[in-house]
Design a protein around this motif. Structure first.
Motif, PDB file in Angstrom:
ATOM      1  N   GLY A  30      11.241   8.202  -7.232  1.00 20.21           N
ATOM      2  CA  GLY A  30      11.097   9.255  -6.251  1.00 20.21           C
ATOM      3  C   GLY A  30       9.848  10.085  -6.460  1.00 20.21           C
ATOM      4  N   ASN A  31       9.361  10.153  -7.701  1.00 23.42           N
ATOM      5  CA  ASN A  31       8.193  10.966  -8.005  1.00 23.42           C
ATOM      6  C   ASN A  31       6.997  10.085  -8.336  1.00 23.42           C
ATOM      7  OD1 ASN A  31       9.723  13.363  -7.765  1.00 23.42           O
ATOM      8  ND2 ASN A  31      10.476  13.093  -9.859  1.00 23.42           N
ATOM      9  N   GLN A  32       5.820  10.616  -8.062  1.00 20.94           N
ATOM     10  CA  GLN A  32       4.606   9.876  -8.382  1.00 20.94           C
ATOM     11  C   GLN A  32       4.356   9.880  -9.884  1.00 20.94           C
ATOM     12  OE1 GLN A  32       1.782  11.910  -5.790  1.00 20.94           O
ATOM     13  NE2 GLN A  32       1.774  10.132  -4.453  1.00 20.94           N
ATOM     14  N   GLN A  33       3.810   8.775 -10.376  1.00 18.71           N
ATOM     15  CA  GLN A  33       3.520   8.611 -11.788  1.00 18.71           C
ATOM     16  C   GLN A  33       2.027   8.768 -12.030  1.00 18.71           C
ATOM     17  OE1 GLN A  33       5.279   4.953 -13.421  1.00 18.71           O
ATOM     18  NE2 GLN A  33       6.351   4.692 -11.484  1.00 18.71           N
ATOM     19  N   ASP A  34       1.681   8.913 -13.301  1.00 22.25           N
ATOM     20  CA  ASP A  34       0.282   8.891 -13.671  1.00 22.25           C
ATOM     21  C   ASP A  34      -0.296   7.529 -13.279  1.00 22.25           C
ATOM     22  OD1 ASP A  34      -1.852   8.101 -15.977  1.00 22.25           O
ATOM     23  OD2 ASP A  34      -1.904  10.259 -15.548  1.00 22.25           O
ATOM     24  N   SER A  35      -1.484   7.551 -12.691  1.00 19.14           N
ATOM     25  CA  SER A  35      -2.082   6.313 -12.162  1.00 19.14           C
ATOM     26  C   SER A  35      -2.255   5.250 -13.235  1.00 19.14           C
ATOM     27  CB  SER A  35      -3.430   6.626 -11.510  1.00 19.14           C
ATOM     28  OG  SER A  35      -3.269   7.562 -10.481  1.00 19.14           O
ATOM     29  N   SER A  36      -2.539   5.673 -14.470  1.00 21.46           N
ATOM     30  CA  SER A  36      -2.750   4.705 -15.545  1.00 21.46           C
ATOM     31  C   SER A  36      -1.493   3.882 -15.806  1.00 21.46           C
ATOM     32  CB  SER A  36      -3.185   5.429 -16.823  1.00 21.46           C
ATOM     33  OG  SER A  36      -2.179   6.324 -17.265  1.00 21.46           O
ATOM     34  N   LYS A  37      -0.322   4.485 -15.619  1.00 24.94           N
ATOM     35  CA  LYS A  37       0.922   3.745 -15.833  1.00 24.94           C
ATOM     36  C   LYS A  37       1.105   2.686 -14.747  1.00 24.94           C
ATOM     37  CE  LYS A  37       3.319   7.518 -18.213  1.00 24.94           C
ATOM     38  NZ  LYS A  37       4.490   8.440 -18.191  1.00 24.94           N
ATOM     39  N   VAL A  38       0.760   3.039 -13.523  1.00 19.59           N
ATOM     40  CA  VAL A  38       0.849   2.062 -12.432  1.00 19.59           C
ATOM     41  C   VAL A  38      -0.144   0.930 -12.664  1.00 19.59           C
ATOM     42  CG1 VAL A  38       0.664   1.717  -9.945  1.00 19.59           C
ATOM     43  CG2 VAL A  38       1.604   3.858 -10.831  1.00 19.59           C
ATOM     44  N   ARG A  39      -1.348   1.271 -13.099  1.00 24.59           N
ATOM     45  CA  ARG A  39      -2.359   0.245 -13.390  1.00 24.59           C
ATOM     46  C   ARG A  39      -1.863  -0.706 -14.475  1.00 24.59           C
ATOM     47  NH1 ARG A  39      -7.873   3.375 -14.549  1.00 24.59           N
ATOM     48  NH2 ARG A  39      -8.565   1.239 -14.942  1.00 24.59           N
TER      49      ARG A  39
ATOM     50  N   HIS B 241       0.839  -1.203   0.000  1.00 24.73           N
ATOM     51  CA  HIS B 241       0.000   0.000   0.000  1.00 24.73           C
ATOM     52  C   HIS B 241       0.876   1.256   0.000  1.00 24.73           C
ATOM     53  CE1 HIS B 241      -3.457   2.527   0.745  1.00 24.73           C
ATOM     54  NE2 HIS B 241      -2.907   3.005   1.848  1.00 24.73           N
ATOM     55  N   LYS B 242       1.945   1.252   0.786  1.00 23.81           N
ATOM     56  CA  LYS B 242       2.865   2.380   0.803  1.00 23.81           C
ATOM     57  C   LYS B 242       3.513   2.571  -0.561  1.00 23.81           C
ATOM     58  CE  LYS B 242       4.132   2.383   5.728  1.00 23.81           C
ATOM     59  NZ  LYS B 242       5.244   2.180   6.703  1.00 23.81           N
ATOM     60  N   LEU B 243       3.819   1.464  -1.241  1.00 20.37           N
ATOM     61  CA  LEU B 243       4.402   1.546  -2.576  1.00 20.37           C
ATOM     62  C   LEU B 243       3.440   2.231  -3.550  1.00 20.37           C
ATOM     63  CD1 LEU B 243       6.549   0.769  -4.726  1.00 20.37           C
ATOM     64  CD2 LEU B 243       5.324  -1.397  -5.003  1.00 20.37           C
ATOM     65  N   ILE B 244       2.172   1.834  -3.507  1.00 17.04           N
ATOM     66  CA  ILE B 244       1.185   2.442  -4.401  1.00 17.04           C
ATOM     67  C   ILE B 244       1.020   3.926  -4.071  1.00 17.04           C
ATOM     68  CG2 ILE B 244      -1.194   2.358  -5.217  1.00 17.04           C
ATOM     69  CD1 ILE B 244       0.510  -0.028  -6.031  1.00 17.04           C
ATOM     70  N   VAL B 245       0.982   4.243  -2.782  1.00 18.24           N
ATOM     71  CA  VAL B 245       0.862   5.648  -2.373  1.00 18.24           C
ATOM     72  C   VAL B 245       2.046   6.456  -2.891  1.00 18.24           C
ATOM     73  CG1 VAL B 245       0.895   7.205  -0.368  1.00 18.24           C
ATOM     74  CG2 VAL B 245      -0.547   5.172  -0.341  1.00 18.24           C
ATOM     75  N   ALA B 246       3.247   5.843  -2.850  1.00 20.12           N
ATOM     76  CA  ALA B 246       4.459   6.550  -3.259  1.00 20.12           C
ATOM     77  C   ALA B 246       4.577   6.705  -4.773  1.00 20.12           C
ATOM     78  CB  ALA B 246       5.685   5.814  -2.720  1.00 20.12           C
ATOM     79  N   THR B 247       3.993   5.766  -5.530  1.00 16.32           N
ATOM     80  CA  THR B 247       4.210   5.770  -6.980  1.00 16.32           C
ATOM     81  C   THR B 247       3.031   6.271  -7.794  1.00 16.32           C
ATOM     82  OG1 THR B 247       3.534   3.432  -7.074  1.00 16.32           O
ATOM     83  CG2 THR B 247       5.884   3.886  -6.860  1.00 16.32           C
TER      84      THR B 247
ATOM     85  N   LEU C 196       2.615  -9.627  -3.960  1.00 13.05           N
ATOM     86  CA  LEU C 196       3.586 -10.164  -4.920  1.00 13.05           C
ATOM     87  C   LEU C 196       4.106  -9.073  -5.843  1.00 13.05           C
ATOM     88  CD1 LEU C 196       1.712 -13.477  -5.792  1.00 13.05           C
ATOM     89  CD2 LEU C 196       3.918 -13.306  -4.612  1.00 13.05           C
ATOM     90  N   TYR C 197       3.235  -8.165  -6.229  1.00 13.77           N
ATOM     91  CA  TYR C 197       3.652  -7.054  -7.095  1.00 13.77           C
ATOM     92  C   TYR C 197       4.666  -6.178  -6.371  1.00 13.77           C
ATOM     93  CZ  TYR C 197       3.468  -2.583  -9.555  1.00 13.77           C
ATOM     94  OH  TYR C 197       3.803  -1.417 -10.220  1.00 13.77           O
ATOM     95  N   CYS C 198       4.415  -5.892  -5.111  1.00 16.34           N
ATOM     96  CA  CYS C 198       5.337  -5.079  -4.317  1.00 16.34           C
ATOM     97  C   CYS C 198       6.702  -5.755  -4.232  1.00 16.34           C
ATOM     98  CB  CYS C 198       4.762  -4.854  -2.926  1.00 16.34           C
ATOM     99  SG  CYS C 198       5.871  -3.976  -1.791  1.00 16.34           S
ATOM    100  N   LYS C 199       6.715  -7.045  -3.948  1.00 18.93           N
ATOM    101  CA  LYS C 199       7.967  -7.795  -3.861  1.00 18.93           C
ATOM    102  C   LYS C 199       8.712  -7.756  -5.190  1.00 18.93           C
ATOM    103  CE  LYS C 199       9.728 -12.385  -2.605  1.00 18.93           C
ATOM    104  NZ  LYS C 199       9.343 -13.770  -2.190  1.00 18.93           N
ATOM    105  N   HIS C 200       7.954  -7.854  -6.274  1.00 18.09           N
ATOM    106  CA  HIS C 200       8.546  -7.812  -7.612  1.00 18.09           C
ATOM    107  C   HIS C 200       9.181  -6.455  -7.878  1.00 18.09           C
ATOM    108  CE1 HIS C 200       8.859  -7.822 -11.988  1.00 18.09           C
ATOM    109  NE2 HIS C 200       8.053  -6.769 -12.026  1.00 18.09           N
ATOM    110  N   LYS C 201       8.473  -5.377  -7.551  1.00 15.75           N
ATOM    111  CA  LYS C 201       8.975  -4.034  -7.834  1.00 15.75           C
ATOM    112  C   LYS C 201      10.216  -3.719  -7.007  1.00 15.75           C
ATOM    113  CE  LYS C 201       7.518  -1.432 -10.235  1.00 15.75           C
ATOM    114  NZ  LYS C 201       7.810  -1.237 -11.677  1.00 15.75           N
ATOM    115  N   VAL C 202      10.204  -4.115  -5.755  1.00 19.50           N
ATOM    116  CA  VAL C 202      11.359  -3.871  -4.899  1.00 19.50           C
ATOM    117  C   VAL C 202      12.561  -4.668  -5.389  1.00 19.50           C
ATOM    118  CG1 VAL C 202      12.289  -4.154  -2.567  1.00 19.50           C
ATOM    119  CG2 VAL C 202       9.976  -3.276  -2.885  1.00 19.50           C
TER     120      VAL C 202
END
Length: 596
Positions: free
Chosen positions: A292-301, A224-230, A279-285
């Motif tokens: 460092g900066n937030q991305q457009d939500s569509s890219k994260v999706r 959840h922190k990862l999604i908030v950060a990205t 699992l997604y969080c583990k993969h990204k880490v």
């Protein structure tokens, strides 16, 4: 469709109607040509091999649930089709539910013609396409035809993005379009109290997304922190949560989820989606440094979608289910309570039909937000911790010592009538800490002049500087401190899950304690003598947050001096220097953005 001649049926004593099962289902009942009409076997690969048992012989509900989780019928495709048909046949439905004959009557001669995938899907699927799920190209067209026929028979459906995936899966295991139509209709017509299989309105779907956000924040903190950060808009990312499971997962994985979903219901989708987020969080880490900066939500999706579509290289279906059911404290009762609470919140805001999505993170406008204690970025971090039903609210400054002075009476006069509130403190040493307080400060008056505690288990305390950390109700981390209230009307009498260990979560049946995760409110519990329900208190000479063996925060009547230490309620370390002087104190309320 399975008839009575397909085996003797027996109702399991004490089981809900949905989980009635065939004690004997023999695979030889189904003729070779009865299954696989719509399947492209070349796409199935190793899944095309049929092995394993040829019948289900079970008389115990717990055993049957364990069989579903373990994949007892997963390697025998005809047996799986029979189990699906029987489970769907036993769904308690409305008196008038369209069946296969209705489909044939409606379609008439069209039922014998080659269907076309150019037929547009109803608007209520929200543009979600029909996933292939190892179907022939013409079978996908059949799914279009079935969904459109469903739309005509269920005019009350206004929002059902999961219908294309459900239809495609059921078509894979059906002997005809008409049978698939009947199975879909029965799932849509389920009328068992307290049960839901498919969201059919925007209100139900949107509240499920809010509920997923609540669950992700509680049980998937790192992700959840990862999604908030990205992501700029967390709610936009979480709006895809059902599609992650029903649509994006490869067929080998989604069909195993479907095995359990038909037996245990909607809660399975939440569990699997949370596991996918972990699992997604583990993969990204593991693959890159976090941006460092937030991305457009569509890219994260899109990134999450790509990961889930390729998840077969990361984890097996069995391991995915094992991870999903190893999440502790996760019960159907909790989901139901959260869903009802979020639906009520949306209704109060007048949000019952699909409309432009409001940004959860940017409910506070960074251009107009102004605090002398926290930045807009820091307030966003706090925003990600609060319950989802307040996501459509904007922060409203109610009280600040810089404007209203250092008076506890002024504090109360400006804060009463607001629920919840956010308390922010900056000390003369530059430390920043605070608390999310779920209950109106006016509640203190019920105790007269006597200091008495009130509030709920949604309260939490936190620190922002020099480091960021949140401390929730200790019962969330140590549920043994609370027991369910006896004789309380149950929201869901089905066995609660999440009590098994990580190592044997698929081997042992769930406990039947009817326990409720302690996350919504203290009123669901009889608390022991450790004073774990001391959330907030106030009188004419002090404000207190957290109690028991110490206070998380204590502020004097002049709002000038304070103390902090480890308390029983939150089991937190001191939030700053144990004895501190207040440089500035602010209280923020939650303004309904939909209010006139």
């Amino acid at each position: 469709m399975c008839s009575e001649r397909h085996g003797q049926m027996r109702q399991i004593r004490g089981s809900p109607p949905l989980l009635t099962l065939a004690v004997h289902l023999v695979s030889s009942i189904m003729a070779e040509e009865d299954y696989g009409t719509f399947v492209d076997w070349a796409q199935m690969g190793d899944l095309a091999k049929t092995t394993g048992p040829s019948k289900v012989d079970c008389q115990d509900l717990k055993e049957f649930k364990a069989m579903a989780r373990q994949g007892y019928w997963a390697k025998n495709h005809k047996l799986r089709a029979q189990v699906y048909q029987q489970l769907i046949k036993d769904i308690p439905c409305r008196t008038v539910t369209p069946d296969a004959e209705v489909y044939l009557d409606i379609m008439g001669k069209a039922a014998t013609k080659k269907p076309s995938s150019h037929i547009p899907l109803p608007e209520f699927v929200n543009g979600i396409p029909v996933p292939g799920y190892c179907l022939k190209a013409e079978a996908v067209a059949s799914a279009h035809q079935i969904i459109n026929c469903v739309a005509g028979q269920f005019p009350d459906i206004s929002h059902c993005p999961s219908l294309p995936a459900i239809t495609s899966l059921l078509l894979h295991f059906s002997i005809s379009e008409a049978q698939c139509f009947e199975h879909v209709s029965r799932m849509l017509s389920c009328n068992e109290p307290g049960k839901r299989l498919l969201d059919q309105t925007f209100l139900a779907y949107e509240s499920s997304c809010m509920t997923f956000g609540d669950l992700a924040s509680k049980y998937c903190t790192a992700a959840h922190k990862l999604i908030v950060a990205t992501a700029q808009d967390v709610s936009d990312v979480y709006s895809d949560w059902q599609r992650w499971v029903l649509g994006d997962l490869p067929f080998s994985h989604v069909v195993r989820v479907f095995d359990v979903y038909l037996v245990e219901g909607y809660k399975v989708l939440y569990r699997v989606a949370i596991a996918l987020l972990k699992l997604y969080c583990k993969h990204k880490v593991g693959v890159q440094k976090l941006p460092g900066n937030q991305q457009d939500s569509s890219k994260v999706r899109e990134d999450i979608q790509a990961f889930i579509k390729g998840i077969a290289s990361t984890i097996t279906p069995e391991k995915l289910l094992e991870k999903a059911f190893s999440i502790r404290l996760f019960s159907r009762k909790e989901i139901t309570l959260l869903q009802l609470t979020n639906e009520k919140s949306l209704k109060q805001k007048g949000i019952t039909v699909r409309q432009t999505r409001q940004n959860v993170q940017l409910a506070l406008n960074p251009d107009t937000f102004s605090s002398d204690i926290v930045s807009a970025k820091e307030m966003r971090d706090i925003w990600s911790w609060i319950p989802e039903r307040f996501a459509l609210c904007q922060p409203q400054l109610l009280f600040t010592t810089s404007t209203h002075g250092c008076s506890i009476n002024r504090f109360y006069s400006h804060c009463e009538g607001y629920e919840p509130t956010l308390l922010l403190i900056r000390t003369t040493d530059g430390d920043v800490c605070g608390a999310f307080l779920s209950t109106d400060w006016e509640e203190r008056k019920r105790g007269g002049n006597k200091l008495s505690f009130f509030g709920t288990g949604e309260c939490f305390v936190f620190k922002l500087k020099p480091e960021v950390e949140r401390y929730e109700w200790v019962v969330i981390r140590h549920p043994e401190l609370a027991t369910s209230v006896k004789n309380q009307p149950p929201v869901d009498t089905a066995p609660s899950d999440g009590q098994n260990s990580d190592n044997n979560s698929l081997q042992q049946p769930e406990k039947c304690a009817g326990e409720l995760s302690p996350f919504l409110s203290a009123r669901h519990f009889n608390l022991n003598s450790n004073n774990t329900s001391m959330f907030m208190a106030g009188n004419f000479d002090s404000i207190i947050v957290g109690g028991g063996e110490g206070n998380a925060l204590y502020i004097d009547a002049e709002l000038n001096h304070g103390r902090t230490g480890r308390c029983t309620t939150f089991d937190n370390p001191p939030l700053c220097a144990e004895s501190f002087q207040v440089s500035l104190l602010e209280v923020w309320g939650f303004q309904d953005t939909m209010a006139p």
